[in-house]
Design an enzyme around this catalytic site. Structure first.
Site, PDB file in Angstrom:
ATOM      1  N   GLU A 103       1.920   5.977  12.834  1.00  0.00           N
ATOM      2  CA  GLU A 103       0.070   4.983  12.768  1.00  0.00           C
ATOM      3  C   GLU A 103      -0.380   4.195  13.534  1.00  0.00           C
ATOM      4  OE1 GLU A 103      -3.484   6.717  10.827  1.00  0.00           O
ATOM      5  OE2 GLU A 103      -4.776   6.181  12.069  1.00  0.00           O
ATOM      6  N   ASP A 104       0.150   2.963  12.438  1.00  0.00           N
ATOM      7  CA  ASP A 104       0.133   1.666  12.560  1.00  0.00           C
ATOM      8  C   ASP A 104       1.621   0.939  12.945  1.00  0.00           C
ATOM      9  OD1 ASP A 104      -2.219   2.513  11.361  1.00  0.00           O
ATOM     10  OD2 ASP A 104      -1.507   1.742   9.284  1.00  0.00           O
ATOM     11  N   ASP A 155     -19.260  15.175 -25.763  1.00  0.00           N
ATOM     12  CA  ASP A 155     -17.434  15.115 -25.266  1.00  0.00           C
ATOM     13  C   ASP A 155     -17.660  13.464 -24.796  1.00  0.00           C
ATOM     14  OD1 ASP A 155     -19.392  16.098 -22.505  1.00  0.00           O
ATOM     15  OD2 ASP A 155     -17.793  17.183 -22.287  1.00  0.00           O
ATOM     16  N   HIS A 181       4.028   7.088   5.241  1.00  0.00           N
ATOM     17  CA  HIS A 181       3.115   7.854   5.942  1.00  0.00           C
ATOM     18  C   HIS A 181       1.876   6.643   6.760  1.00  0.00           C
ATOM     19  CE1 HIS A 181       0.193   5.943   2.618  1.00  0.00           C
ATOM     20  NE2 HIS A 181      -0.740   5.533   3.247  1.00  0.00           N
ATOM     21  N   HIS A 202       0.306  -0.860   0.236  1.00  0.00           N
ATOM     22  CA  HIS A 202      -0.022   0.413  -0.184  1.00  0.00           C
ATOM     23  C   HIS A 202       1.027   1.110  -0.102  1.00  0.00           C
ATOM     24  CE1 HIS A 202      -2.943   2.867   0.946  1.00  0.00           C
ATOM     25  NE2 HIS A 202      -2.290   3.166   2.659  1.00  0.00           N
ATOM     26  N   ASP A 255      -2.903   8.538  -1.210  1.00  0.00           N
ATOM     27  CA  ASP A 255      -2.926   7.607  -0.203  1.00  0.00           C
ATOM     28  C   ASP A 255      -4.588   6.955  -0.701  1.00  0.00           C
ATOM     29  OD1 ASP A 255      -2.933   5.782   2.352  1.00  0.00           O
ATOM     30  OD2 ASP A 255      -4.380   7.238   3.143  1.00  0.00           O
TER      31      ASP A 255
HETATM   32 MN    MN Z   1      -2.689   4.545   4.035  1.00  0.00          MN
END
Ligand code: MN
Length: 503
Positions: free
Chosen positions: A81-82, A264, A77, A53, A143
């Site tokens: 957090e993880d 279009d 990123h 990811h 992300d």
């Molecule tokens: Mn992410």
């Protein structure tokens, strides 16, 4: 079949190398290894190792030709957090700038769609982050895009929520920032999860149109190239573009769900070397095919509010079919696809150096453009962009409609300025305002984050010329004057001092 981490890493490096061969690949590899170690043992809902990811996020950024620090922040990123790894460790290893970007993304990460109230709150949060460092929002888009494109692995309830907040929060902001390509990809990835039936319906219409038009447009593109060549006009590219699905859906709704009048679904793009050639190409196309009346749009002389520039024309083409052409320079093309992100991209630099053209003048981007002009040297420019804090939103405020739409205005704007930006009729008929759910006078000074609701009086004939004393936007001023001029009694009121009229 899932891609291997090794393959993806290689693809990332190759993509970056194509536009920035001098990037510090050692450092990028280090960031990737660091993130991989931090996430080891974690996996995505699809069963793939988690690191897939962040690499895809970085790849999305590399597609926009963004700087190495942004690529590294993309790789890192989700680390704070993880995982157990802290922001301080990231700062020690990859420096202040990368750490700040990662910190920003972690903060925006808590934005979630939970009903209208939360939604407005979230939009506000997003805008405040953006005002601090717009690069954070761009990484957040990269992300989100990967999360959306892998949504099928998630539980159904989650799918809907993530897709909905993408449509409601992310895409309007991407549009605002002129990131047309990202906006289109976000919307198209979210569309089937939010409106599955409408998605199928639109998809069918699109496929039918494409089947019918594809060979025909190939022929028209060939004829276009021939005409440009014969006229001796050098061009960089002639290609077809297919309208994004969700944007086609919205257009269909506006046209009573009918394809009549929509020309279009596929359009032909001509990319030229400079602005003069855009107009020359328009002339050549009009010399060959008759333009439809009222369908020539000069967004170069008058760019759209989000900075979009191009020439558009619709012509009666071969066999009487109607075809839309979009003509632009390479620089405009990049800006239309990536918007504000183009300002950090490598191609933009090349385009500037080659043509000596300045960046499009968009109110809140002008400061950025100024910095860009000041720093002529490319390498220095790259470095300084990472360091200098660019306050592109200086002198602008962001206020919200009760529905959560964001309206940007110059500082010290009033509810009347706001009303005219929404719609001329709303401006002309406004009689009062509510700001943050409280009654407010029409000359009240608005500030960032205010939620503004305009109270209208349907029977009201037109604006009060006195408003001219306090409105801040040229738009409101010209609308009020325009109305005043259009009616003689108002005109008299405007010209003759009030004192005299009262007597
Ligand atoms: Mn992410």
């Amino acid at each position: 079949m899932a891609e291997s981490v090794e393959q993806l890493a290689k693809q990332l490096e190759e993509t970056v190398r194509q536009y920035d061969p001098e990037a510090d690949f050692g450092k990028i590899r280090e960031a990737l290894a660091f993130a991989e170690k931090a996430h080891s043992g974690q996996s995505r809902a699809s069963g793939e190792p988690y690191i897939v990811h962040p690499i895809h996020t970085a790849l999305n950024l590399a597609d926009m030709k963004l700087t190495p620090n942004m690529i590294m922040a993309g790789l890192l990123h989700d680390v704070p957090e993880d995982t157990k790894v802290t922001l301080d460790e990231i700062r020690a290893k990859f420096g202040d700038d990368v750490a700040k970007l990662v910190e920003g993304i972690t903060k925006v990460g808590t934005i979630k769609y939970r009903g209208v109230e939360r939604y407005i709150e979230n939009l506000r949060k997003m805008f405040l982050t953006m005002a601090e460092d717009v690069r954070v929002v761009i990484i957040k888009f990269a992300d989100r895009l990967h999360n959306l494109e892998t949504l099928s692995a998630k539980p159904v309830k989650k799918q809907y929520r993530i897709a909905l907040e993408s449509l409601e929060i992310y895409s309007p902001i991407a549009n605002r920032l002129g990131m047309g390509e990202i906006k289109g990809r976000l919307e198209d990835a979210a569309f089937p999860y939010v409106l599955p039936k409408e998605f199928e319906w639109t998809k069918n219409i699109q496929q039918t149109a494409l089947l019918k038009q594809k060979d025909y447009l190939d022929k028209v593109m060939k004829l276009t190239r021939q005409s440009l060549d014969q006229a001796g006009l050098k061009y960089l590219d002639v290609h077809g573009r297919v309208k994004h699905l969700y944007s086609l859906y919205r257009k269909l709704l506006k046209h009573d769900r009918s394809m009549a009048g929509i020309h279009d679904v596929m359009a032909i793009r001509v990319i030229t070397e400079n602005i003069a050639d855009c107009y020359a190409a328009l002339g050549i196309i009009h010399g060959k095919w008759t333009p439809l009346k009222g369908r020539i749009k000069d967004y170069i002389a008058q760019p759209k509010p989000n900075g979009y520039r191009s020439l558009h024309t619709t012509v009666f083409c071969e066999d009487g079919e109607v075809v839309e052409f979009q003509i632009r320079t390479e620089e405009m093309h990049l800006a239309a696809e990536f918007g504000i992100a183009a300002h950090w991209s490598y191609d933009e630099q090349k385009a500037e150096n080659r043509n000596g053209q300045t960046t499009p003048k968009i109110d809140w981007m002008s400061q950025l453009a100024e910095i860009q002009r000041e720093i002529a040297d490319k390498q220095q420019y790259f470095k300084s962009l990472e360091e200098v804090k660019i306050d592109i939103f200086k002198d602008r405020i962001f206020v919200f409609t009760p529905q959560g739409d964001v309206i940007d205005l110059p500082e010290d704007s009033t509810p009347v300025d706001f009303a005219y930006l929404i719609h001329t009729d709303i401006g002309n008929k406004c009689m009062g305002a509510r700001v943050n759910d409280e009654h407010a006078s029409l000359d009240r000074t608005l500030k960032s984050g205010d939620v503004v609701e305009i109270i209208i009086d349907k029977s009201r004939k037109g604006p009060n010329p006195d408003w001219l004393k306090f409105v801040k936007t040229r738009h409101a001023r010209s609308k009020i004057r325009q109305y005043a001029r259009s009616s003689i009694s108002n005109w008299i009121r405007d010209v003759i001092p009030k004192k005299l009229l009262k007597k």
